[in-house]
Motif scaffolding. Sequence first.
Motif, PDB file in Angstrom:
ATOM      1  N   ILE A 162     -30.744 -27.053 -28.888  1.00 35.19           N
ATOM      2  CA  ILE A 162     -32.066 -26.487 -28.586  1.00 35.19           C
ATOM      3  C   ILE A 162     -33.126 -27.589 -28.705  1.00 35.19           C
ATOM      4  CG2 ILE A 162     -33.649 -24.545 -28.928  1.00 35.19           C
ATOM      5  CD1 ILE A 162     -31.362 -23.059 -30.349  1.00 35.19           C
ATOM      6  N   ASN A 163     -32.889 -28.640 -27.926  1.00 33.77           N
ATOM      7  CA  ASN A 163     -33.791 -29.786 -27.907  1.00 33.77           C
ATOM      8  C   ASN A 163     -33.907 -30.302 -26.469  1.00 33.77           C
ATOM      9  OD1 ASN A 163     -31.299 -31.023 -27.543  1.00 33.77           O
ATOM     10  ND2 ASN A 163     -31.409 -32.269 -29.382  1.00 33.77           N
ATOM     11  N   VAL A 164     -34.565 -31.422 -26.290  1.00 35.73           N
ATOM     12  CA  VAL A 164     -34.763 -31.969 -24.945  1.00 35.73           C
ATOM     13  C   VAL A 164     -33.419 -32.256 -24.271  1.00 35.73           C
ATOM     14  CG1 VAL A 164     -35.718 -33.908 -23.640  1.00 35.73           C
ATOM     15  CG2 VAL A 164     -37.032 -32.907 -25.519  1.00 35.73           C
ATOM     16  N   LYS A 165     -32.477 -32.839 -25.013  1.00 36.65           N
ATOM     17  CA  LYS A 165     -31.173 -33.190 -24.456  1.00 36.65           C
ATOM     18  C   LYS A 165     -30.435 -31.970 -23.900  1.00 36.65           C
ATOM     19  CE  LYS A 165     -26.982 -35.739 -25.609  1.00 36.65           C
ATOM     20  NZ  LYS A 165     -26.249 -36.433 -26.678  1.00 36.65           N
ATOM     21  N   SER A 166     -30.629 -30.816 -24.518  1.00 29.04           N
ATOM     22  CA  SER A 166     -29.967 -29.593 -24.041  1.00 29.04           C
ATOM     23  C   SER A 166     -30.841 -28.818 -23.050  1.00 29.04           C
ATOM     24  CB  SER A 166     -29.563 -28.702 -25.223  1.00 29.04           C
ATOM     25  OG  SER A 166     -30.702 -28.247 -25.931  1.00 29.04           O
ATOM     26  N   GLY A 167     -31.932 -29.439 -22.590  1.00 31.99           N
ATOM     27  CA  GLY A 167     -32.773 -28.835 -21.557  1.00 31.99           C
ATOM     28  C   GLY A 167     -33.879 -27.941 -22.069  1.00 31.99           C
ATOM     29  N   HIS A 168     -34.194 -28.015 -23.354  1.00 36.57           N
ATOM     30  CA  HIS A 168     -35.231 -27.162 -23.938  1.00 36.57           C
ATOM     31  C   HIS A 168     -36.492 -27.978 -24.181  1.00 36.57           C
ATOM     32  CE1 HIS A 168     -31.455 -25.054 -24.752  1.00 36.57           C
ATOM     33  NE2 HIS A 168     -32.185 -23.972 -24.660  1.00 36.57           N
ATOM     34  N   ARG A 169     -37.328 -28.024 -23.144  1.00 42.31           N
ATOM     35  CA  ARG A 169     -38.570 -28.767 -23.277  1.00 42.31           C
ATOM     36  C   ARG A 169     -39.686 -27.832 -23.739  1.00 42.31           C
ATOM     37  NH1 ARG A 169     -35.494 -31.794 -20.100  1.00 42.31           N
ATOM     38  NH2 ARG A 169     -35.771 -34.052 -20.175  1.00 42.31           N
ATOM     39  N   ARG A 170     -40.113 -26.937 -22.917  1.00 42.60           N
ATOM     40  CA  ARG A 170     -41.166 -26.001 -23.342  1.00 42.60           C
ATOM     41  C   ARG A 170     -40.577 -24.839 -24.143  1.00 42.60           C
ATOM     42  NH1 ARG A 170     -45.984 -27.293 -21.430  1.00 42.60           N
ATOM     43  NH2 ARG A 170     -46.057 -28.631 -19.609  1.00 42.60           N
ATOM     44  N   TRP A 171     -39.361 -24.459 -23.845  1.00 43.89           N
ATOM     45  CA  TRP A 171     -38.624 -23.370 -24.497  1.00 43.89           C
ATOM     46  C   TRP A 171     -39.489 -22.124 -24.685  1.00 43.89           C
ATOM     47  CZ3 TRP A 171     -36.975 -22.103 -30.028  1.00 43.89           C
ATOM     48  CH2 TRP A 171     -35.890 -21.235 -30.006  1.00 43.89           C
ATOM     49  N   GLU A 172     -39.945 -21.613 -23.554  1.00 46.95           N
ATOM     50  CA  GLU A 172     -40.779 -20.401 -23.553  1.00 46.95           C
ATOM     51  C   GLU A 172     -40.052 -19.226 -24.197  1.00 46.95           C
ATOM     52  OE1 GLU A 172     -43.894 -20.444 -22.637  1.00 46.95           O
ATOM     53  OE2 GLU A 172     -43.943 -22.421 -21.714  1.00 46.95           O
ATOM     54  N   GLN A 173     -38.719 -19.137 -24.009  1.00 42.83           N
ATOM     55  CA  GLN A 173     -37.930 -18.056 -24.597  1.00 42.83           C
ATOM     56  C   GLN A 173     -38.114 -18.016 -26.114  1.00 42.83           C
ATOM     57  OE1 GLN A 173     -33.729 -18.810 -24.463  1.00 42.83           O
ATOM     58  NE2 GLN A 173     -33.171 -16.737 -25.085  1.00 42.83           N
ATOM     59  N   GLY A 174     -38.303 -19.172 -26.718  1.00 46.84           N
ATOM     60  CA  GLY A 174     -38.441 -19.243 -28.166  1.00 46.84           C
ATOM     61  C   GLY A 174     -39.632 -18.486 -28.705  1.00 46.84           C
TER      62      GLY A 174
END
Length: 193
Positions: A162-174
């Motif tokens: 759950i980071n940039v490497k896994s594609g979670h930049r803005r992570w709106e779902q969070g």
Amino acid sequence: MRSESIRYLIVPGWQGSADDHWQSHWQRSLPNSARVEQADWMLPRLADWVAELERSVAADARPVVLIAHSLGCVTVAHWAAQAPAASLRRVRGALLVAPADVERLGCPEPLRNFAPIPRDPLPFPSQLVGSDNDAAASAVRALEMARDWGAEAVILPGAGHINVKSGHRRWEQGFGYLYRLQNRIEQLERRRA
């Protein structure tokens, strides 16, 4: 919970959270937010990280919600196990995302001084969000940490660390998990009133 009356304290993990990390986006998006700034992001020392978290919580009398990632989650657990009562009372809750299992085989050497992971329940509501394919903590270990800490847990499919490497930049779902936590906090406050 009125967002104007609460502050958000971002608690990054090992190596910090770069500008394109979801924690950085959230810090820019959430009102009254600040970041715990560690002196050494690359060679973390447990005592230093806990002391800086305490300083950041104690620096402002407003109630706070902690938003932690990876080693930041473990830092929160260590801090909660030894924090002064006045600081603990300021924390309304904690969102704990992708906690790092610093007890795992192959854990990077710089993180090992954070073991053992505290097993005491956190004295505030918490929401843990893990992943079923996170190299830093298996789903089973994330659920164990959640159980120990008294956190509500969600395991996301295929979300990595759950980071940039896994594609979670803005992570709106969070934000949905943050709102869920805030609703629990409000319910608890209404029951206590």
